[in-house]
Design a protein around this motif. Structure first.
Motif, mmCIF file in Angstrom:
data_model
loop_
_atom_site.group_PDB
_atom_site.id
_atom_site.type_symbol
_atom_site.label_atom_id
_atom_site.label_comp_id
_atom_site.label_asym_id
_atom_site.label_seq_id
_atom_site.Cartn_x
_atom_site.Cartn_y
_atom_site.Cartn_z
ATOM 1 N N GLN A 244 0.829 -1.211 0.000
ATOM 2 C CA GLN A 244 0.000 0.000 0.000
ATOM 3 C C GLN A 244 0.860 1.257 0.000
ATOM 4 O O GLN A 244 0.582 2.210 -0.737
ATOM 5 C CB GLN A 244 -0.930 0.024 1.209
ATOM 6 C CG GLN A 244 -2.094 -0.911 1.094
ATOM 7 C CD GLN A 244 -2.972 -0.857 2.341
ATOM 8 O OE1 GLN A 244 -2.490 -0.640 3.453
ATOM 9 N NE2 GLN A 244 -4.263 -1.064 2.153
ATOM 10 N N GLU B 183 2.508 1.676 -3.375
ATOM 11 C CA GLU B 183 1.516 2.181 -4.332
ATOM 12 C C GLU B 183 1.286 3.683 -4.158
ATOM 13 O O GLU B 183 1.206 4.417 -5.152
ATOM 14 C CB GLU B 183 0.182 1.430 -4.175
ATOM 15 C CG GLU B 183 0.223 0.029 -4.697
ATOM 16 C CD GLU B 183 -1.051 -0.753 -4.425
ATOM 17 O OE1 GLU B 183 -1.371 -1.620 -5.256
ATOM 18 O OE2 GLU B 183 -1.710 -0.512 -3.392
ATOM 19 N N ARG C 85 1.852 6.611 -6.900
ATOM 20 C CA ARG C 85 0.802 7.572 -7.253
ATOM 21 C C ARG C 85 1.240 9.013 -7.010
ATOM 22 O O ARG C 85 0.839 9.913 -7.729
ATOM 23 C CB ARG C 85 -0.479 7.296 -6.457
ATOM 24 C CG ARG C 85 -1.302 6.170 -7.018
ATOM 25 C CD ARG C 85 -2.710 6.161 -6.449
ATOM 26 N NE ARG C 85 -2.799 6.315 -5.019
ATOM 27 C CZ ARG C 85 -2.837 5.318 -4.138
ATOM 28 N NH1 ARG C 85 -2.785 4.068 -4.551
ATOM 29 N NH2 ARG C 85 -2.935 5.562 -2.848
ATOM 30 N N GLU D 281 1.006 -1.873 -11.514
ATOM 31 C CA GLU D 281 0.127 -2.682 -10.675
ATOM 32 C C GLU D 281 1.005 -3.531 -9.778
ATOM 33 O O GLU D 281 2.076 -3.986 -10.192
ATOM 34 C CB GLU D 281 -0.769 -3.588 -11.525
ATOM 35 C CG GLU D 281 -1.883 -2.856 -12.209
ATOM 36 C CD GLU D 281 -2.830 -3.796 -12.957
ATOM 37 O OE1 GLU D 281 -2.811 -5.025 -12.704
ATOM 38 O OE2 GLU D 281 -3.582 -3.278 -13.802
ATOM 39 N N PHE D 282 0.527 -3.748 -8.571
ATOM 40 C CA PHE D 282 1.286 -4.500 -7.589
ATOM 41 C C PHE D 282 0.467 -5.678 -7.103
ATOM 42 O O PHE D 282 -0.755 -5.587 -6.961
ATOM 43 C CB PHE D 282 1.662 -3.595 -6.412
ATOM 44 C CG PHE D 282 2.503 -2.436 -6.841
ATOM 45 C CD1 PHE D 282 3.876 -2.533 -6.856
ATOM 46 C CD2 PHE D 282 1.914 -1.257 -7.273
ATOM 47 C CE1 PHE D 282 4.656 -1.472 -7.292
ATOM 48 C CE2 PHE D 282 2.678 -0.193 -7.700
ATOM 49 C CZ PHE D 282 4.056 -0.307 -7.713
#
Length: 172
Positions: free
Chosen positions: A76, A79, A83, A94-95
């Motif tokens: 998280q 990510e 972003r 994408e993870f």
């Protein structure tokens, strides 16, 4: 002052990011012109790791969060870093959690690849994106299991960039 001379917050962020990446590209090319691509690649990897460490420390402080204690929390935060620091459309990633000690980072679109290809240096460029992520991991207290290798972009060779990133055990 005329409203035409005022930027929205979003346009300010976009402008700052684009200026930063222009600076980064020009720094790399100046080093390559002066000392050669091998030195530029080596120094770029070092700088990207240090940059990643500094920017993730700032991001974590701004978010007011502690070190991740699960792989899901780690992903998280990674990510959020993508972003914030390399927003779409510059990068589309994408993870996916693989297991308790690794995750996959699928780089669907990468501005680095786009730009080194345009510059004509893609076959000689050693990708430093994962050195930046290594810096993020270090700032989060979750070092990667291994040093990122000096490698050319798999997209240059017609493949996909989908590395599995392994890290040392999380501290609960």
């Amino acid at each position: 002052m005329s409203s035409a001379l005022v930027l929205s917050d979003q346009k300010e962020k976009e402008l700052l990011r684009r200026c930063w990446y222009s600076h980064d590209a020009r720094w790399y090319m100046a080093v390559a012109d002066e000392f050669g691509l091998e030195a530029a690649n080596r120094l770029n990897k070092r700088v990207c790791r240090a940059l990643g460490k500094a920017e993730m420390r700032r991001l974590v402080r701004a978010l007011g969060i502690g070190a991740p204690t699960t792989v899901q929390e780690l992903v998280q935060v990674i990510e959020v870093g993508f972003r914030f620091f390399v927003t779409p459309p510059l990068t589309q990633a994408e993870f996916r959690v693989v297991d308790d000690h690794s995750y996959e980072a699928w780089m669907k679109r990468c501005f680095i690849y786009d730009n080194v290809r345009k510059a004509g240096i893609a076959p000689s460029y050693a990708c430093a994106a994962f050195d930046r992520i290594q810096g993020w991991h270090e700032a989060l207290g979750v070092p990667m299991a291994e040093e990122p290798p000096a490698r050319t972009c798999p997209k240059v060779q017609g493949g996909e960039c989908r590395p599995v990133i392994a890290f040392q055990p999380l501290k609960a």
